[in-house]
Enzyme design. Structure first.
Site, PDB file in Angstrom:
ATOM      1  N   GLY A 274       2.181  -6.813   3.827  1.00 17.48           N
ATOM      2  CA  GLY A 274       3.082  -7.705   3.100  1.00 17.48           C
ATOM      3  C   GLY A 274       4.400  -7.024   2.773  1.00 17.48           C
ATOM      4  O   GLY A 274       5.481  -7.556   3.074  1.00 17.48           O
TER       5      GLY A 274
ATOM      6  N   ALA B 242       3.069  -0.687  12.043  1.00 18.80           N
ATOM      7  CA  ALA B 242       4.039  -1.645  11.480  1.00 18.80           C
ATOM      8  C   ALA B 242       4.870  -2.370  12.539  1.00 18.80           C
ATOM      9  O   ALA B 242       5.774  -3.129  12.189  1.00 18.80           O
ATOM     10  CB  ALA B 242       4.966  -0.993  10.453  1.00 18.80           C
ATOM     11  N   ALA B 243       4.569  -2.184  13.816  1.00 19.48           N
ATOM     12  CA  ALA B 243       5.319  -2.924  14.848  1.00 19.48           C
ATOM     13  C   ALA B 243       5.118  -4.437  14.665  1.00 19.48           C
ATOM     14  O   ALA B 243       6.062  -5.216  14.760  1.00 19.48           O
ATOM     15  CB  ALA B 243       4.869  -2.498  16.238  1.00 19.48           C
ATOM     16  N   GLY B 244       3.878  -4.834  14.356  1.00 16.10           N
ATOM     17  CA  GLY B 244       3.608  -6.249  14.116  1.00 16.10           C
ATOM     18  C   GLY B 244       4.329  -6.751  12.871  1.00 16.10           C
ATOM     19  O   GLY B 244       4.718  -7.924  12.798  1.00 16.10           O
ATOM     20  N   ASP B 245       4.513  -5.886  11.900  1.00 13.54           N
ATOM     21  CA  ASP B 245       5.221  -6.281  10.677  1.00 13.54           C
ATOM     22  C   ASP B 245       6.718  -6.445  10.958  1.00 13.54           C
ATOM     23  O   ASP B 245       7.346  -7.381  10.449  1.00 13.54           O
ATOM     24  CB  ASP B 245       4.997  -5.227   9.585  1.00 13.54           C
ATOM     25  CG  ASP B 245       3.528  -5.062   9.254  1.00 13.54           C
ATOM     26  OD1 ASP B 245       2.770  -6.042   9.405  1.00 13.54           O
ATOM     27  OD2 ASP B 245       3.125  -3.950   8.872  1.00 13.54           O
TER      28      ASP B 245
ATOM     29  N   ASN C 208       0.832  -1.210   0.000  1.00 14.84           N
ATOM     30  CA  ASN C 208       0.000   0.000   0.000  1.00 14.84           C
ATOM     31  C   ASN C 208       0.860   1.252   0.000  1.00 14.84           C
ATOM     32  O   ASN C 208       2.037   1.201   0.355  1.00 14.84           O
ATOM     33  CB  ASN C 208      -0.854   0.072   1.290  1.00 14.84           C
ATOM     34  CG  ASN C 208      -1.821  -1.088   1.431  1.00 14.84           C
ATOM     35  OD1 ASN C 208      -2.301  -1.627   0.441  1.00 14.84           O
ATOM     36  ND2 ASN C 208      -2.102  -1.461   2.666  1.00 14.84           N
TER      37      ASN C 208
ATOM     38  N   ASP D 190       5.071   5.812  17.349  1.00 14.55           N
ATOM     39  CA  ASP D 190       4.039   5.375  16.408  1.00 14.55           C
ATOM     40  C   ASP D 190       4.060   3.838  16.367  1.00 14.55           C
ATOM     41  O   ASP D 190       5.094   3.258  16.040  1.00 14.55           O
ATOM     42  CB  ASP D 190       4.336   5.969  15.028  1.00 14.55           C
ATOM     43  CG  ASP D 190       3.324   5.560  13.963  1.00 14.55           C
ATOM     44  OD1 ASP D 190       2.352   4.854  14.290  1.00 14.55           O
ATOM     45  OD2 ASP D 190       3.510   5.953  12.796  1.00 14.55           O
TER      46      ASP D 190
ATOM     47  N   ASP E 298       0.857   4.477   2.286  1.00 18.25           N
ATOM     48  CA  ASP E 298       0.271   4.954   3.540  1.00 18.25           C
ATOM     49  C   ASP E 298       0.198   6.480   3.526  1.00 18.25           C
ATOM     50  O   ASP E 298       1.208   7.158   3.330  1.00 18.25           O
ATOM     51  CB  ASP E 298       1.103   4.499   4.743  1.00 18.25           C
ATOM     52  CG  ASP E 298       1.008   3.004   4.996  1.00 18.25           C
ATOM     53  OD1 ASP E 298       0.256   2.314   4.263  1.00 18.25           O
ATOM     54  OD2 ASP E 298       1.669   2.528   5.936  1.00 18.25           O
TER      55      ASP E 298
HETATM   56  O1  RIB Z   1       0.652  -3.002   9.581  1.00 20.98           O
HETATM   57  C1  RIB Z   1       0.713  -1.676   9.155  1.00 20.98           C
HETATM   58  C2  RIB Z   1       0.169  -1.559   7.758  1.00 20.98           C
HETATM   59  O2  RIB Z   1      -1.205  -1.849   7.767  1.00 20.98           O
HETATM   60  C3  RIB Z   1       0.281  -0.179   7.172  1.00 20.98           C
HETATM   61  O3  RIB Z   1       1.499   0.034   6.517  1.00 20.98           O
HETATM   62  C4  RIB Z   1      -0.926  -0.105   6.261  1.00 20.98           C
HETATM   63  O4  RIB Z   1      -0.606  -0.041   4.902  1.00 20.98           O
HETATM   64  C5  RIB Z   1      -1.774  -1.328   6.591  1.00 20.98           C
HETATM   65  O5  RIB Z   1      -1.640  -2.312   5.641  1.00 20.98           O
END
Ligand code: RIB
Length: 303
Positions: free
Chosen positions: A42, A241-244, A12, A238, A14
């Site tokens: 992703g 994206a911590a989970g990512d 995406n 912030d 953001d």
């Molecule tokens: O996990 C964070 C993400 O969730 C953001 O970057 C946003 O694009 C959504 O997909």
């Protein structure tokens, strides 16, 4: 040799607004700042895995717009192999994100091109089959996630499902998941229980990591392990994206052959390193940054 990580998922742009507090329904709030940065669970997890030291390939779909060009450039600059990313005519995925001064956020995703990522091609299937670890999330069609997991399982590729955003899942998908990474909301949705029930989750998949934001994580498996893994104390700017960051890092650590308990601790450090910065893909930590926090001793972590 660094592990080969394949991430099949969303990408995406953001669009982020920062404000003292999040608006209530129907309310307008004057904000502090604005930024645009590539994201998507992703693409974020692919960048997280590459920065954490994995040889990383991203499979997904971007639109034919300028956002798609920027997303691709960010992936490539982070060292992700994005050569197989599909381009579909139309808009890229866009996430509208609001962040308050405590670091809390709310996110609305307009999936755009992500919905066109269906029916895996032969090269995509081969890429998954040749990986050490496959990671998926739920911002692309669930049929594609199911197919990717099936291909991986048949080839002996380890599979991680980060079941975000929350939704109920077909049994055929869960049957091919080796490790489930979920927060409390996602855990409740998948198990169909209002409270956290690890045994209900372990009836569906063999290993579960429950992420508890500021409280660290909990790891449980069918061998009888059920352990809390402490969090790191950092200043939260912030949480996006911590989970990512966590999921990308655990994929690399597990792919390197580290035990899952050690991998969860290292991934906790990755998540904590991420929340110190505003934004998604730009906030994801390098391996050195993760190691620095993981090895820090004063004060190291909190229960
Ligand atoms: O996990 C964070 C993400 O969730 C953001 O970057 C946003 O694009 C959504 O997909």
């Amino acid at each position: 040799m660094a592990p080969r990580i394949v991430i099949a998922g969303s990408a995406n742009m953001d669009v982020v607004g920062l404000a003292a507090r999040l608006p209530l329904p129907g309310e307008t709030v004057l904000g502090d700042d604005f930024m645009m940065t590539p994201g998507g669970k992703g693409a974020n997890q692919a960048i997280a895995a590459a920065r954490a030291g994995g040889r990383t390939i991203f499979l997904g779909a971007i639109g034919s717009d300028a956002f798609g060009v920027t997303i691709n450039a960010r992936l490539t600059a982070a060292g992700v192999d994005a050569s197989g990313v599909r381009t579909s005519y139309g808009q890229s995925g866009v996430a509208v994100i609001m962040v308050d001064r405590s670091g809390e956020n709310s996110i609305l995703v307009a999936p755009g091109a992500n919905t066109s990522f269906t029916g895996l091609t032969e090269p995509e299937r081969r890429t998954i089959a040749e990986a050490d670890v496959l990671v998926c999330q739920l911002e692309i069609p669930v049929e594609t996630v199911t197919e990717a997991m099936r291909v991986a399982r048949a080839a002996g590729t380890r599979t991680i499902l980060n079941a975000a955003p929350a939704r109920s899942l077909p049994p055929e998908l869960l049957d091919n998941v080796d490790l489930l990474v979920v927060n409390e909301t996602e855990a409740a949705t998948i198990s169909g229980r209002s409270e956290i029930d690890m045994s209900a989750l372990l009836a569906l998949v063999p290993r579960v990591v429950l992420t508890l934001s500021g409280a660290g994580s909990r790891y449980a498996d069918r061998e009888g392990v059920d352990t809390r893994v402490p969090a790191y104390v950092v200043e939260v700017v912030d949480t996006t994206a911590a989970g990512d960051a966590f999921t990308g890092a655990i994929a690399v650590a597990w792919g390197e052959g580290r035990s899952l308990l050690e991998a969860v601790g290292w991934a906790n450090a990755a998540g904590a390193a991420c929340v110190r910065h505003v934004g998604a893909s730009n906030a994801l930590p390098t391996r050195d940054e993760i190691d620095a926090l993981y090895l820090s001793v004063s004060p190291p972590r909190t229960e």
